[in-house]
Scaffold this active site. Structure first.
Site, PDB file in Angstrom:
ATOM      1  N   PRO A  94      22.280  25.923 -32.514  1.00 39.39           N
ATOM      2  CA  PRO A  94      22.945  27.222 -32.445  1.00 39.39           C
ATOM      3  C   PRO A  94      24.371  27.134 -32.971  1.00 39.39           C
ATOM      4  O   PRO A  94      25.058  26.141 -32.755  1.00 39.39           O
ATOM      5  CB  PRO A  94      22.966  27.517 -30.940  1.00 39.39           C
ATOM      6  N   TYR A 105      31.833  31.846 -38.166  1.00 34.99           N
ATOM      7  CA  TYR A 105      31.862  32.254 -39.574  1.00 34.99           C
ATOM      8  C   TYR A 105      33.096  33.113 -39.869  1.00 34.99           C
ATOM      9  O   TYR A 105      33.051  34.036 -40.674  1.00 34.99           O
ATOM     10  CB  TYR A 105      30.561  32.967 -39.963  1.00 34.99           C
ATOM     11  N   CYS A 125      43.927  43.515 -52.971  1.00 37.02           N
ATOM     12  CA  CYS A 125      43.705  44.554 -53.982  1.00 37.02           C
ATOM     13  C   CYS A 125      42.234  44.741 -54.328  1.00 37.02           C
ATOM     14  O   CYS A 125      41.818  44.504 -55.459  1.00 37.02           O
ATOM     15  CB  CYS A 125      44.484  44.204 -55.228  1.00 37.02           C
TER      16      CYS A 125
HETATM   17  N1  LLP Z   1      20.874  25.389 -38.701  1.00 28.78           N
HETATM   18  C1  LLP Z   1      20.820  25.591 -40.023  1.00 28.78           C
HETATM   19  C2  LLP Z   1      19.998  24.697 -40.852  1.00 28.78           C
HETATM   20  C3  LLP Z   1      21.504  26.669 -40.598  1.00 28.78           C
HETATM   21  O1  LLP Z   1      21.419  26.878 -41.911  1.00 28.78           O
HETATM   22  C4  LLP Z   1      22.278  27.521 -39.778  1.00 28.78           C
HETATM   23  C5  LLP Z   1      23.024  28.657 -40.350  1.00 28.78           C
HETATM   24  C6  LLP Z   1      22.333  27.245 -38.397  1.00 28.78           C
HETATM   25  C7  LLP Z   1      21.605  26.179 -37.895  1.00 28.78           C
HETATM   26  C8  LLP Z   1      23.134  28.076 -37.436  1.00 28.78           C
HETATM   27  O2  LLP Z   1      22.688  29.380 -37.378  1.00 28.78           O
HETATM   28  P1  LLP Z   1      23.264  30.391 -36.292  1.00 28.78           P
HETATM   29  O3  LLP Z   1      22.836  29.892 -34.928  1.00 28.78           O
HETATM   30  O4  LLP Z   1      24.736  30.370 -36.397  1.00 28.78           O
HETATM   31  O5  LLP Z   1      22.671  31.677 -36.645  1.00 28.78           O
HETATM   32  N2  LLP Z   1      27.894  33.044 -42.817  1.00 28.78           N
HETATM   33  C9  LLP Z   1      26.822  33.835 -42.242  1.00 28.78           C
HETATM   34  C10 LLP Z   1      25.833  32.989 -41.458  1.00 28.78           C
HETATM   35  C11 LLP Z   1      25.216  31.882 -42.266  1.00 28.78           C
HETATM   36  C12 LLP Z   1      24.264  31.033 -41.489  1.00 28.78           C
HETATM   37  C13 LLP Z   1      23.804  29.873 -42.280  1.00 28.78           C
HETATM   38  N3  LLP Z   1      23.012  28.940 -41.574  1.00 28.78           N
HETATM   39  C14 LLP Z   1      27.420  34.939 -41.391  1.00 28.78           C
HETATM   40  O6  LLP Z   1      28.635  35.028 -41.305  1.00 28.78           O
HETATM   41  O7  LLP Z   1      26.659  35.742 -40.828  1.00 28.78           O
END
Ligand code: LLP
Length: 423
Positions: free
Chosen positions: A274, A374, A344
């Site tokens: 997570p 993020y 801008c």
């Molecule tokens: N494991 C892997 C292999 C991943 O690619 C990701 C996120 C996670 C775990 C963690 O996922 P989470 O629990 O945070 O959903 N920048 C984007 C989110 C990109 C997520 C990429 N991978 C945003 O700001 O929404």
């Protein structure tokens, strides 16, 4: 649940008032709450009680050393996607035996450093990457413990830029080809097959796609077993969503229950990754109003933070709640405004048609909520704006955990070639 609340009409992070921090740190800044990070970690980890499970925080969500150390102290491992993130996790004291290296393409140097550090597992996403890792491991006289990341062809029903489990996405090995690739991997001298990995997307607000994907994964594990390929670690990725705008994502407990139901019978060690769920609502971005501009069609609240500091609204059309640091009374008049930054580009907009106090004025502070994941990690120096500082609160204390970058530091990174003269 988080620890950003109004106390006597002023927004606080735990016991520290936001204006007090803004005076000391300047604006904009990211502010994280230790109590919230810890609570989220514990609630999530508790959902897997009784299972043999490790929670590896997805470092990409928030890689500040202080955040990693806070979570590491609670027993968290780390999911990293670059050698840089791996070094951050190691430096924060996270046990290499709890570090997983994911990502679509790892460079030789990254593979080497990961093997040298003897981390738990490298998740491989393609056959060419597997071949390369095998070569590097043999050269080093080592065996690389790997999982193959399998793409289950499941629609996570999330924003297209963060869905990863569909056939058209670049991630993983198609589940239909998994068995043959595992056979190849099992025959490689530099490879030790330990696991299977999946991550179908981020900000999921429904359990159904997870259930579908994990059921598929369980089927694969059983098929592999019947072929004599023993999988002992299931890496289920991250992806459980949070409430940005009144969403009601499943609680960790319900997610844990679904994990038990789909893969619990396999008797494997389970890794969870997570990111957002732990850090998202544990952080805010604080910014000061620079100007109020009453245009013909709209009122604009111009902040001193911009898209370079928090890119999610413009990149994913993401919603972040924006609240005044001074609490608004129920009787107070509200205005409908667009909250924007000074960069801008029209895309430099944090929120459209938001309700903020009618008397909000230059110098007032606002908080952009749910910015702990993020946020700072995706910031840039676009428009030659220095990287925003980060602050960690614990109870009545706070510490700057990344100071404001000096603009000259940034400019000094450039080098002028001799032919231009270097006066
Ligand atoms: N494991 C892997 C292999 C991943 O690619 C990701 C996120 C996670 C775990 C963690 O996922 P989470 O629990 O945070 O959903 N920048 C984007 C989110 C990109 C997520 C990429 N991978 C945003 O700001 O929404």
């Amino acid at each position: 649940m988080n620890h950003f609340e109004y106390i006597d009409g002023v927004l606080h992070a735990e016991g520290v008032s936001i204006p007090e921090m803004a005076d000391k740190v300047g604006t904009p800044f990211f502010c994280y709450s230790t109590a919230t990070l810890e609570r989220h970690y514990k609630v999530y980890a508790d959902a897997f009680e009784g299972l043999d499970a490790t929670v590896c925080f997805a470092v990409k969500a928030n890689s500040n050393q202080a955040v990693l150390k806070t979570l590491g102290n609670l027993g968290a491992g780390a999911d990293v996607v670059s050698v840089g993130e791996m070094r951050r996790a190691l430096r924060a004291g996270i046990d290499p035996a709890k570090i997983i290296f994911s990502g679509v393409g790892k460079a030789d140097a990254e593979m080497r450093e990961a093997l040298e550090a003897d981390i738990a597992q490298i998740n491989v996403e393609s056959i060419p990457e597997l071949v390369e890792l095998n070569r590097v491991a043999i050269e080093m006289g080592k065996k690389a413990r790997i999982a193959l990341r399998i793409n289950p062809h499941v629609d996570a029903k999330t924003h297209e830029k963060i869905a990863t489990g569909k056939a058209e996405n670049k991630f993983g090995i198609d589940w239909t080809r998994a068995i043959e690739v595992y056979r190849d991997a099992a025959a490689m001298d530099g490879i030790e097959v330990t696991g299977i990995a999946m991550h179908i997307g981020s900000q999921l607000t429904d359990l159904t796609p997870f259930r579908e994907a994990f059921t598929r994964l369980a089927g694969l594990v059983e098929q592999l077993r019947s072929e004599g390929i023993h999988i002992r670690n299931l890496d289920l990725g991250g992806g459980l969503g949070i409430a940005y705008q009144g969403e009601t994502p499943p609680l960790p407990d319900a997610y844990g229950q679904m994990v038990r139901e789909t893969v619990g019978h396999l008797g494997c060690h389970i890794t969870l990754e997570p990111g957002r769920l732990i850090a998202g609502n544990a952080g805010i971005m604080v910014s000061r109003v620079m100007y109020i501009k009453d245009g013909e069609a709209k009122r604009f609240v111009i902040l001193d933070a911009a898209m370079n500091d928090l890119i999610r609204p413009t990149l994913y059309s993401a919603y972040h709640e924006i609240i005044p640091v001074e609490e608004q009374g129920e009787e107070d008049v509200q205005a409908t405004v667009d909250v924007v930054g000074p960069v801008c580009e029209t895309g430099d907009t944090f929120g459209k048609d938001r309700k903020l106090p009618d008397d909000l004025k230059a110098g007032d502070l606002v908080a952009v909520m749910s910015a702990g994941a993020y946020g700072a990690v995706m910031s840039s120096t676009y428009n030659t704006r220095a990287l925003t500082p980060e602050v960690l609160v614990k109870g009545n204390n706070f510490a700057i955990v990344r100071p404001r970058q000096e603009i000259d530091q940034l400019i000094n990174m450039d080098q002028i070639p001799a032919w231009l003269g270097n006066e």
